[in-house]
Design a protein around this motif. Structure first.
Motif, PDB file in Angstrom:
ATOM      1  N   GLY A   1       0.731  -1.404   0.051  1.00 46.06           N
ATOM      2  CA  GLY A   1      -0.139  -0.054  -0.065  1.00 46.06           C
ATOM      3  C   GLY A   1       0.845   1.324   0.040  1.00 46.06           C
ATOM      4  N   LYS A   2       2.120   1.154  -0.011  1.00 48.06           N
ATOM      5  CA  LYS A   2       2.859   2.344   0.006  1.00 48.06           C
ATOM      6  C   LYS A   2       4.154   2.122  -0.848  1.00 48.06           C
ATOM      7  CE  LYS A   2       1.830   4.752   4.511  1.00 48.06           C
ATOM      8  NZ  LYS A   2       1.696   4.509   5.664  1.00 48.06           N
ATOM      9  N   GLY A   3       4.883   3.090  -1.431  1.00 44.97           N
ATOM     10  CA  GLY A   3       5.940   3.125  -2.284  1.00 44.97           C
ATOM     11  C   GLY A   3       5.928   2.656  -3.675  1.00 44.97           C
ATOM     12  N   PHE A   4       6.971   1.866  -3.881  1.00 40.39           N
ATOM     13  CA  PHE A   4       7.076   1.486  -5.278  1.00 40.39           C
ATOM     14  C   PHE A   4       5.598   0.552  -5.869  1.00 40.39           C
ATOM     15  CE2 PHE A   4       8.575  -1.468  -9.035  1.00 40.39           C
ATOM     16  CZ  PHE A   4       8.691  -0.438  -9.962  1.00 40.39           C
ATOM     17  N   VAL A   5       5.228  -0.233  -5.017  1.00 46.20           N
ATOM     18  CA  VAL A   5       4.095  -1.184  -5.241  1.00 46.20           C
ATOM     19  C   VAL A   5       3.094  -0.308  -5.725  1.00 46.20           C
ATOM     20  CG1 VAL A   5       4.797  -2.864  -3.453  1.00 46.20           C
ATOM     21  CG2 VAL A   5       3.185  -0.845  -2.740  1.00 46.20           C
ATOM     22  N   MET A   6       2.894   1.008  -5.530  1.00 45.41           N
ATOM     23  CA  MET A   6       1.715   1.789  -5.780  1.00 45.41           C
ATOM     24  C   MET A   6       1.740   1.975  -7.344  1.00 45.41           C
ATOM     25  SD  MET A   6       0.116   1.509  -3.123  1.00 45.41           S
ATOM     26  CE  MET A   6      -1.461   2.218  -3.853  1.00 45.41           C
ATOM     27  N   ALA A   7       2.959   2.322  -7.734  1.00 50.45           N
ATOM     28  CA  ALA A   7       3.400   2.524  -9.301  1.00 50.45           C
ATOM     29  C   ALA A   7       2.911   1.274 -10.040  1.00 50.45           C
ATOM     30  CB  ALA A   7       4.701   3.128  -9.276  1.00 50.45           C
ATOM     31  N   LEU A   8       3.245   0.092  -9.388  1.00 52.56           N
ATOM     32  CA  LEU A   8       3.144  -1.193  -9.993  1.00 52.56           C
ATOM     33  C   LEU A   8       1.794  -1.597 -10.108  1.00 52.56           C
ATOM     34  CD1 LEU A   8       5.591  -3.371  -8.442  1.00 52.56           C
ATOM     35  CD2 LEU A   8       5.760  -3.107 -10.805  1.00 52.56           C
ATOM     36  N   SER A   9       0.876  -1.160  -8.963  1.00 54.33           N
ATOM     37  CA  SER A   9      -0.614  -1.320  -9.035  1.00 54.33           C
ATOM     38  C   SER A   9      -1.288  -0.333  -9.928  1.00 54.33           C
ATOM     39  CB  SER A   9      -1.141  -1.249  -7.476  1.00 54.33           C
ATOM     40  OG  SER A   9      -0.561  -2.191  -6.740  1.00 54.33           O
TER      41      SER A   9
ATOM     42  N   ARG B   1      -0.335   0.389 -12.715  1.00 59.13           N
ATOM     43  CA  ARG B   1       0.024   0.018 -14.081  1.00 59.13           C
ATOM     44  C   ARG B   1      -0.695  -1.470 -14.405  1.00 59.13           C
ATOM     45  NH1 ARG B   1       5.025   0.111 -17.829  1.00 59.13           N
ATOM     46  NH2 ARG B   1       3.867  -0.242 -19.881  1.00 59.13           N
ATOM     47  N   TRP B   2      -0.475  -2.267 -13.238  1.00 63.00           N
ATOM     48  CA  TRP B   2      -1.011  -3.708 -13.505  1.00 63.00           C
ATOM     49  C   TRP B   2      -1.725  -4.137 -12.186  1.00 63.00           C
ATOM     50  CZ3 TRP B   2       4.674  -3.414 -14.278  1.00 63.00           C
ATOM     51  CH2 TRP B   2       4.827  -3.220 -15.628  1.00 63.00           C
ATOM     52  N   PRO B   3      -2.920  -4.719 -12.196  1.00 64.25           N
ATOM     53  CA  PRO B   3      -3.507  -5.377 -11.017  1.00 64.25           C
ATOM     54  C   PRO B   3      -2.759  -6.614 -10.309  1.00 64.25           C
ATOM     55  CG  PRO B   3      -4.934  -5.669 -12.552  1.00 64.25           C
ATOM     56  CD  PRO B   3      -3.693  -4.869 -13.204  1.00 64.25           C
ATOM     57  N   GLU B   4      -2.127  -7.603 -11.297  1.00 65.62           N
ATOM     58  CA  GLU B   4      -1.826  -8.683 -11.183  1.00 65.62           C
ATOM     59  C   GLU B   4      -0.880  -8.967  -9.974  1.00 65.62           C
ATOM     60  OE1 GLU B   4      -1.622  -7.633 -14.149  1.00 65.62           O
ATOM     61  OE2 GLU B   4      -2.927  -8.442 -15.500  1.00 65.62           O
TER      62      GLU B   4
ATOM     63  N   PHE C   1       6.869 -14.751  -9.001  1.00 66.09           N
ATOM     64  CA  PHE C   1       7.076 -14.261 -10.518  1.00 66.09           C
ATOM     65  C   PHE C   1       5.694 -14.009 -10.901  1.00 66.09           C
ATOM     66  CE2 PHE C   1      11.172 -16.069  -9.690  1.00 66.09           C
ATOM     67  CZ  PHE C   1      12.174 -14.892  -9.798  1.00 66.09           C
ATOM     68  N   VAL C   2       5.395 -12.679 -11.530  1.00 63.85           N
ATOM     69  CA  VAL C   2       4.078 -12.727 -11.813  1.00 63.85           C
ATOM     70  C   VAL C   2       4.307 -11.916 -13.283  1.00 63.85           C
ATOM     71  CG1 VAL C   2       1.924 -11.393 -11.767  1.00 63.85           C
ATOM     72  CG2 VAL C   2       3.186 -11.996  -9.702  1.00 63.85           C
ATOM     73  N   GLU C   3       3.585 -12.834 -14.404  1.00 64.19           N
ATOM     74  CA  GLU C   3       3.695 -12.354 -15.541  1.00 64.19           C
ATOM     75  C   GLU C   3       2.546 -11.213 -15.661  1.00 64.19           C
ATOM     76  OE1 GLU C   3       3.645 -14.077 -20.191  1.00 64.19           O
ATOM     77  OE2 GLU C   3       3.679 -15.444 -18.577  1.00 64.19           O
TER      78      GLU C   3
ATOM     79  N   VAL D   1       6.972  -9.238 -12.966  1.00 68.38           N
ATOM     80  CA  VAL D   1       7.326  -8.499 -11.884  1.00 68.38           C
ATOM     81  C   VAL D   1       7.796  -9.595 -10.684  1.00 68.38           C
ATOM     82  CG1 VAL D   1       6.440  -7.225  -9.922  1.00 68.38           C
ATOM     83  CG2 VAL D   1       5.675  -6.570 -12.350  1.00 68.38           C
ATOM     84  N   ALA D   2       8.863  -9.392 -10.359  1.00 68.68           N
ATOM     85  CA  ALA D   2       9.357 -10.203  -8.997  1.00 68.68           C
ATOM     86  C   ALA D   2       8.808  -9.606  -7.707  1.00 68.68           C
ATOM     87  CB  ALA D   2      10.958 -10.362  -9.295  1.00 68.68           C
ATOM     88  N   ASN D   3       8.077 -10.178  -7.076  1.00 66.92           N
ATOM     89  CA  ASN D   3       7.756  -9.926  -5.585  1.00 66.92           C
ATOM     90  C   ASN D   3       8.649 -10.600  -4.658  1.00 66.92           C
ATOM     91  OD1 ASN D   3       5.371  -8.463  -6.442  1.00 66.92           O
ATOM     92  ND2 ASN D   3       4.059  -9.958  -6.396  1.00 66.92           N
ATOM     93  N   LEU D   4       9.806  -9.743  -4.243  1.00 67.17           N
ATOM     94  CA  LEU D   4      10.810 -10.423  -3.430  1.00 67.17           C
ATOM     95  C   LEU D   4      10.572  -9.876  -1.831  1.00 67.17           C
ATOM     96  CD1 LEU D   4      14.623  -9.943  -4.074  1.00 67.17           C
ATOM     97  CD2 LEU D   4      13.606  -9.936  -1.943  1.00 67.17           C
TER      98      LEU D   4
END
Length: 155
Positions: free
Chosen positions: A32-40, A42-45, A67-69, A76-79
């Protein structure tokens, strides 16, 4: 091979071929904060799959990567590289360098398998509270010294 540094948006990785966007997640299922918001935006997956992974509990721990295509050639690599979201009682930030090292090895394996380049913001240096001078050598060891093309984006 050296890390390439460019000005730009890590959610819009440059170059051709397969690409893996790496970012750091916490180990408590929060998004809910940071770079994840830019990802969300762009892509919901990536968020949906991260939340489902956390809920399932299967292999969800520090150092693991999901890893999410998100398009034909972008993953996207959720590390999971940070413990909780706040400093601990000793004032240590949430970043876990060993977990990032472990996760980046998994990213390196996947990049080799896909013949992919790796793209990221300055991972672990925002909300996770990490220091780039600690993270950069890990990226070099796990990625560029394994001949994996790696680009870091400064927004």
């Amino acid at each position: 091979m050296e890390i390439q540094y460019i000005k730009g948006d890590a959610t819009q990785p440059q170059g051709g071929g397969n690409k893996i966007i790496v970012h750091i997640c916490n180990d408590i299922g929060g998004w809910g904060k940071g770079f994840v918001m830019a990802l969300s935006n762009r892509w919901p997956e990536p968020e949906a799959q991260y939340r489902a992974w956390h809920k399932s509990g299967e292999g969800f721990r520090l150092g693991r990567v999901q890893f999410v295509e998100v398009s034909g050639n972008i993953f996207v690599a959720n590390l999971i590289g940070q413990h909780k979201i706040r400093k601990d009682e000793d004032g240590n930030p949430p970043i876990r360098y060993e977990a990032i090292k472990e996760g980046l090895q998994e990213v390196a394996d996947k990049a080799s398998e896909l013949n992919a380049s790796v793209h990221m913001p300055r991972i672990g240096c925002g909300l996770a509270g990490g220091k780039w001078e600690e993270i950069e050598p890990i990226i070099k060891e796990q990625l560029t010294e394994q001949n994996i093309s790696t680009t870091v984006y400064d927004f």
